[in-house]
Scaffold this active site. Structure first.
Site, PDB file in Angstrom:
ATOM      1  N   CYS A 413      24.907  49.680  71.205  1.00 11.72           N
ATOM      2  CA  CYS A 413      24.497  49.682  71.981  1.00 11.72           C
ATOM      3  C   CYS A 413      24.237  50.143  73.065  1.00 11.72           C
ATOM      4  O   CYS A 413      23.552  51.195  73.167  1.00 11.72           O
ATOM      5  CB  CYS A 413      25.761  47.847  72.502  1.00 11.72           C
ATOM      6  SG  CYS A 413      25.560  46.918  74.095  1.00 11.72           S
ATOM      7  N   HIS A 545      24.186  44.190  68.392  1.00 10.17           N
ATOM      8  CA  HIS A 545      25.128  44.275  67.839  1.00 10.17           C
ATOM      9  C   HIS A 545      25.276  43.750  66.030  1.00 10.17           C
ATOM     10  O   HIS A 545      24.905  42.770  65.885  1.00 10.17           O
ATOM     11  CB  HIS A 545      26.451  43.559  68.541  1.00 10.17           C
ATOM     12  CG  HIS A 545      26.547  44.599  70.110  1.00 10.17           C
ATOM     13  ND1 HIS A 545      27.987  44.972  69.832  1.00 10.17           N
ATOM     14  CD2 HIS A 545      25.688  44.565  71.684  1.00 10.17           C
ATOM     15  CE1 HIS A 545      27.821  45.568  70.959  1.00 10.17           C
ATOM     16  NE2 HIS A 545      27.026  45.340  71.839  1.00 10.17           N
ATOM     17  N   GLU A 547      26.970  44.243  64.302  1.00 10.83           N
ATOM     18  CA  GLU A 547      27.229  44.380  62.957  1.00 10.83           C
ATOM     19  C   GLU A 547      28.051  42.914  63.046  1.00 10.83           C
ATOM     20  O   GLU A 547      28.792  42.315  62.362  1.00 10.83           O
ATOM     21  CB  GLU A 547      28.508  44.872  63.819  1.00 10.83           C
ATOM     22  CG  GLU A 547      28.859  44.524  65.170  1.00 10.83           C
ATOM     23  CD  GLU A 547      28.719  45.120  65.793  1.00 10.83           C
ATOM     24  OE1 GLU A 547      29.319  45.133  67.841  1.00 10.83           O
ATOM     25  OE2 GLU A 547      26.895  45.717  65.925  1.00 10.83           O
TER      26      GLU A 547
END
Length: 589
Positions: A413, A545, A547
């Site tokens: 990001c 993102h 993750e």
């Protein structure tokens, strides 16, 4: 599909006492995992008693990271634990807040749904809570099965004023769904005090007394403590909390959070849940039971691997909330999952981004030199997402260091945006390059505000949720490391949370100098989603993102690439060589 799917969903409520942040989320996730090992279908709900509609406007320093779901819901980090442990895809409805409940009731009142009645906390708010829980608990999961069990984590601490309506709603709910369909796990603290390390049960006794006074009696006590129960502690808690000894569980500090399900299983929690909820009456197919057995074997192997003495890989995380690591909990989990899947242990080196800046050299020279020492010593550098100007120049310096010194780099990001800013300044001859987020009228706007985003409100107005990213049909993109890490996929779906994007007018200048945008949004092709630098061991950044979609034995590809590069194994992995040695498992949950 077993016939159990047509029956009443069973509910497990997880409450907390004595202190907040005691680990209710991990207890709830671990319990759900153990139920999945029986072949059951499990979903979960997190109740947050704050008035915010969602977690989107909360500071990470106040509440930990904001976790983003596929549907764009901005929720509590515990829902990330549920998705990772249970391998489910949740929605914004799986997170209940006081704000959501009150808004729903007030909207009904404005429409006249209550037919002139006085609207009160009881019954209208408490009914709305129960209706919401029952509605979500009966929604089929992605495999099409109605959940056998719904785990409801009640945030906050018993006795909190803001939790009172939810406690009362659950008191009523136990009668609404029936005795055999309701189980309460109370997570409490057994502190260790004094020079001899004596465990004290009085706080738990007081917490259970408060809970019982509100009309709820715990079926299971999960007692958090630094050490296992000393002799007689379980019996003492049993006596004064009115539960049998087999219903009292010691959840002491252990090797890792992945060991908590094993700890609970070894103490017999599955037997207690079987007895309390009549789980043996559910009809579970042989296939689902076999899947559960396989899941448990894989989980135990994963936890065993976490405890092994593996070679370390040091990753510097350059952020602005580094003194509260819960701000980046999904990033930490993604790194850990990636490392363990290649037989490595990740060592995190937290670097406060502002400490890298030249101003810190004069204001606090010790912090400045320590920050640079940590970053220079790291095997890889990760710059995660974030908001606000503080620390941005430090992140730009981290991206520059990684690029110039061939250190593996992953930007997420804002980490992508600072990589672009750094490249524009130092390679493309744009010394004044910046983001309009931080310099609204800058001379070289290389990162700009997204045109369709609402500037007037803060909550829920970003580009949120799962969006498709399409790999470009260019020679570089086809051979790029990140495309290979995604197994050659032409399109990937990942979750987003941002307002700013790379200025498409500047892209050709960047690509001419070797910074390639190998992934763009599938809808317009105008949004830059993935970049990769040519002639570098691993210099990758994503606007999304990654993750948020990591799983223990199915790590996120960008993170896997970072760990492989940082451990010197990326080229071998991309060439098809086995870098996992004696470990070769794929998690199927």
């Amino acid at each position: 599909m077993g016939s159990s799917d047509a029956k009443q969903t069973k509910y497990i409520i997880v409450s907390g006492g004595v202190i907040s942040g005691i680990g209710k989320g991990i207890i709830a996730s671990s319990t759900g995992l153990l139920l999945k090992t029986l072949g059951l279908t499990v979903t979960s709900i997190k109740i947050d008693p704050y008035l915010n509609i969602d977690a989107g406007t909360l500071s990470p320093l106040d509440h930990g990271e904001v976790f983003v779901l596929d549907d764009g819901g901005e929720v509590d980090l515990d829902l990330g634990n549920y998705e990772r442990y249970l391998n489910v895809t949740l929605t914004r409805d799986n997170n209940i807040t006081t704000g959501k409940i009150y808004r729903e009731v007030i909207d009904k009142e404005r429409r006249g749904d209550y037919l002139g009645k006085t609207v009160q906390v009881v019954p209208h708010i408490t009914n709305a809570i129960q209706d919401w829980v029952e509605r979500v608990g009966s929604v089929p999961t992605e495999n099409g099965r109605v959940p056998d069990v719904c785990i409801v984590e009640l945030g906050g601490t018993v006795g909190d004023i803001e939790s009172a309506p939810f406690i009362e709603a659950m008191r009523q709910f136990q009668f609404r769904v029936g005795h055999d369909n309701f189980c309460l796990i109370h997570v409490s603290l057994v502190p260790v005090v004094g020079a001899v390390g004596e465990q004290k049960t009085k706080p738990t006794q007081a917490s259970v007394r408060d809970l019982r006074g509100l009309g709820l009696s715990p079926d299971i006590l999960a007692c958090r403590s630094a050490i296992p129960f000393a002799e007689g502690i379980r019996e003492k808690l049993s006596m004064f909390c009115q539960v049998s000894p087999k219903q009292v569980f010691s959840v002491h500090d252990c090797e890792s959070l992945y060991h908590v399900p094993i700890l609970l299983q070894q103490q017999g929690i599955i037997d207690v849940l079987n007895d309390r909820l009549k789980l043996k009456d559910l009809v579970i197919s042989t296939e689902r039971r076999a899947e559960g057995d396989s899941l448990w074997a894989q989980w135990r192997e994963f936890a065993r691997r976490r405890a092994r003495d593996l070679d370390e890989v040091t990753i510097a995380i350059v952020g602005k909330y580094t003194y509260l690591t819960d701000s980046y909990i999904s990033v930490v989990k993604a790194l850990e999952h990636a490392a363990l899947n290649i037989n490595r242990k990740v060592k995190l080196s937290w670097v406060e981004a502002s400490d890298l800046e030249e101003g810190s050299k004069h204001k606090d020279p010790l912090k400045y030199h320590e920050a640079w020492q940590h970053m220079c010593a790291a095997d890889g550098i990760l710059v995660p997402g974030g908001f606000g100007e503080r620390g941005v120049e430090g992140k730009v310096l981290a991206a520059k260091w990684a690029r110039e010194h061939n250190v593996p780099y992953l930007g997420i990001c804002l980490g992508l945006q600072v990589a672009v800013i750094e490249f524009a300044r130092n390679v493309c001859g744009m010394p004044n390059a910046h983001s309009t987020e931080f310099r609204e009228n800058c001379d070289e706007p290389v990162v700009v505000f997204m045109p369709e985003i609402d500037r007037t409100t803060m909550g829920g107005t970003m580009r949120l949720g799962s969006r498709p990213t399409k790999f470009q049909d260019s020679e570089f993109a086809r051979q790029s490391k990140i495309k290979q890490l995604y197994a050659g996929a032409d399109e990937v779906h990942e979750r987003h949370r941002h307002r700013y994007e790379v200025n498409p007018e500047k892209v050709s200048a960047f690509e001419a100098k070797g910074l390639h945008f190998v992934g763009r949004d599938a809808e317009t092709g105008e949004r830059m989603e993935i970049l990769e630098l040519a002639n570098h061991p691993y210099y990758v950044a994503a606007q999304y993102h990654p993750e948020y979609l990591t799983r223990p034995l199915n790590p996120s590809p960008p993170f896997l690439g970072l760990l492989l590069a940082a451990s010197g194994q990326l080229d071998a992995y991309l060439a098809g060589q086995d870098v996992t040695h004696d470990v070769d498992m794929k998690l199927k949950m």
